[in-house]
Motif scaffolding. Structure first.
Motif, mmCIF file in Angstrom:
data_model
loop_
_atom_site.group_PDB
_atom_site.id
_atom_site.type_symbol
_atom_site.label_atom_id
_atom_site.label_comp_id
_atom_site.label_asym_id
_atom_site.label_seq_id
_atom_site.Cartn_x
_atom_site.Cartn_y
_atom_site.Cartn_z
ATOM 1 N N GLY A 10 24.181 -42.115 -50.739
ATOM 2 C CA GLY A 10 25.335 -41.327 -50.326
ATOM 3 C C GLY A 10 26.623 -42.095 -50.481
ATOM 4 N N LEU A 11 27.690 -41.513 -49.958
ATOM 5 C CA LEU A 11 29.024 -42.120 -49.996
ATOM 6 C C LEU A 11 29.340 -42.696 -48.628
ATOM 7 C CD1 LEU A 11 31.818 -42.607 -51.269
ATOM 8 C CD2 LEU A 11 32.428 -40.274 -50.584
ATOM 9 N N VAL A 12 29.609 -43.992 -48.595
ATOM 10 C CA VAL A 12 29.925 -44.662 -47.339
ATOM 11 C C VAL A 12 31.154 -45.546 -47.541
ATOM 12 C CG1 VAL A 12 27.548 -44.633 -46.502
ATOM 13 C CG2 VAL A 12 28.382 -46.592 -47.839
ATOM 14 N N ARG A 13 31.636 -46.110 -46.457
ATOM 15 C CA ARG A 13 32.797 -46.992 -46.500
ATOM 16 C C ARG A 13 32.367 -48.451 -46.415
ATOM 17 N NH1 ARG A 13 37.215 -43.977 -42.523
ATOM 18 N NH2 ARG A 13 37.393 -42.059 -43.764
ATOM 19 N N THR A 14 33.234 -49.324 -46.835
ATOM 20 C CA THR A 14 32.967 -50.761 -46.738
ATOM 21 C C THR A 14 32.585 -51.131 -45.313
ATOM 22 O OG1 THR A 14 34.479 -51.275 -48.545
ATOM 23 C CG2 THR A 14 33.997 -53.045 -46.998
ATOM 24 N N GLU A 89 31.066 -53.514 -54.314
ATOM 25 C CA GLU A 89 30.220 -54.150 -55.329
ATOM 26 C C GLU A 89 28.769 -53.684 -55.255
ATOM 27 O OE1 GLU A 89 33.890 -55.841 -55.121
ATOM 28 O OE2 GLU A 89 32.466 -55.862 -53.431
ATOM 29 N N ASP A 90 28.384 -53.041 -54.175
ATOM 30 C CA ASP A 90 27.024 -52.508 -54.029
ATOM 31 C C ASP A 90 26.892 -51.109 -54.620
ATOM 32 O OD1 ASP A 90 27.091 -54.020 -50.811
ATOM 33 O OD2 ASP A 90 26.004 -54.764 -52.567
ATOM 34 N N THR A 91 27.989 -50.540 -55.080
ATOM 35 C CA THR A 91 27.940 -49.211 -55.677
ATOM 36 C C THR A 91 27.083 -49.223 -56.932
ATOM 37 O OG1 THR A 91 30.110 -48.555 -54.827
ATOM 38 C CG2 THR A 91 29.326 -47.428 -56.801
ATOM 39 N N ALA A 92 26.075 -48.351 -56.948
ATOM 40 C CA ALA A 92 25.127 -48.311 -58.060
ATOM 41 C C ALA A 92 24.123 -47.190 -57.822
ATOM 42 C CB ALA A 92 24.384 -49.641 -58.184
ATOM 43 N N VAL A 93 23.342 -46.921 -58.845
ATOM 44 C CA VAL A 93 22.153 -46.097 -58.668
ATOM 45 C C VAL A 93 21.025 -47.048 -58.301
ATOM 46 C CG1 VAL A 93 20.518 -44.533 -59.737
ATOM 47 C CG2 VAL A 93 22.950 -44.373 -60.315
ATOM 48 N N TYR A 94 20.344 -46.746 -57.226
ATOM 49 C CA TYR A 94 19.260 -47.594 -56.730
ATOM 50 C C TYR A 94 17.914 -46.973 -57.107
ATOM 51 C CZ TYR A 94 22.454 -50.570 -54.197
ATOM 52 O OH TYR A 94 23.444 -51.468 -53.878
ATOM 53 N N TYR A 95 17.056 -47.800 -57.694
ATOM 54 C CA TYR A 95 15.752 -47.360 -58.163
ATOM 55 C C TYR A 95 14.627 -48.057 -57.397
ATOM 56 C CZ TYR A 95 18.337 -45.626 -62.206
ATOM 57 O OH TYR A 95 19.220 -44.968 -63.033
ATOM 58 N N CYS A 96 13.649 -47.274 -57.033
ATOM 59 C CA CYS A 96 12.417 -47.781 -56.443
ATOM 60 C C CYS A 96 11.427 -48.056 -57.574
ATOM 61 C CB CYS A 96 11.880 -46.712 -55.492
ATOM 62 S SG CYS A 96 10.213 -46.948 -54.905
ATOM 63 N N VAL A 121 24.319 -44.684 -54.606
ATOM 64 C CA VAL A 121 25.001 -45.264 -53.454
ATOM 65 C C VAL A 121 26.427 -45.589 -53.894
ATOM 66 C CG1 VAL A 121 25.133 -47.209 -51.866
ATOM 67 C CG2 VAL A 121 22.905 -46.194 -52.425
ATOM 68 N N THR A 122 27.386 -45.038 -53.197
ATOM 69 C CA THR A 122 28.787 -45.279 -53.500
ATOM 70 C C THR A 122 29.480 -45.814 -52.264
ATOM 71 O OG1 THR A 122 28.797 -43.482 -55.118
ATOM 72 C CG2 THR A 122 30.929 -44.299 -54.362
#
Length: 125
Positions: A10-14, A89-96, A121-122
């Motif tokens: 989802g979209l979250v803040r720092t 910097e953690d913004t990415a598509v996360y894969y299992c 994850v944004t």
């Protein structure tokens, strides 16, 4: 055929936290080690974390060490990634990912046999 389905992005803040989940399609003992990878726009897929079958061993990329925590519940066929203190910097598509082989601490995507479709994850600044 094993299917892995991620959720929780989802979209979250720092500074916020998120927990990702990955559910295997069925009770399949062909999955041994499991891991998380991520891919940011314009970058190659990179290793995030991995865990052994019983959860007794785990490893993290230096960039997430101390902030992210991997765990699994084999009774529920579910892998988790708790992500704290998120930054842009953690913004990415996360894969299992799931491996048919035993945990080795490898960071290589080539060691994994099954992949989920990814969850975005944004992190906004």
């Amino acid at each position: 055929q094993v299917q892995l389905v991620e959720s929780g992005g989802g979209l979250v803040r720092t500074g916020d936290s998120l927990q990702l989940s990955c559910v295997a399609s069925a009770r399949d003992f062909s999955i041994n080690a499991m891991g998380w990878f991520r891919q940011a726009p314009g970058k190659e897929r990179e290793f995030v974390s991995a865990i052994s079958f019983r959860g007794g061993a785990s490893i993290y990329a230096d960039s997430v060490k101390g902030r992210f925590f991997i765990s699994r519940d084999n009774g529920k066929n579910t892998l988790f990634l708790q992500m704290n203190s998120l930054s842009p910097e953690d913004t990415a598509v996360y894969y299992c990912a799931g491996s048919k082989t035993r945990y080795s601490g490898s960071h290589s995507a080539d060691d994994y046999d099954y992949w989920g479709q990814g969850t975005q994850v944004t992190v906004s600044s």
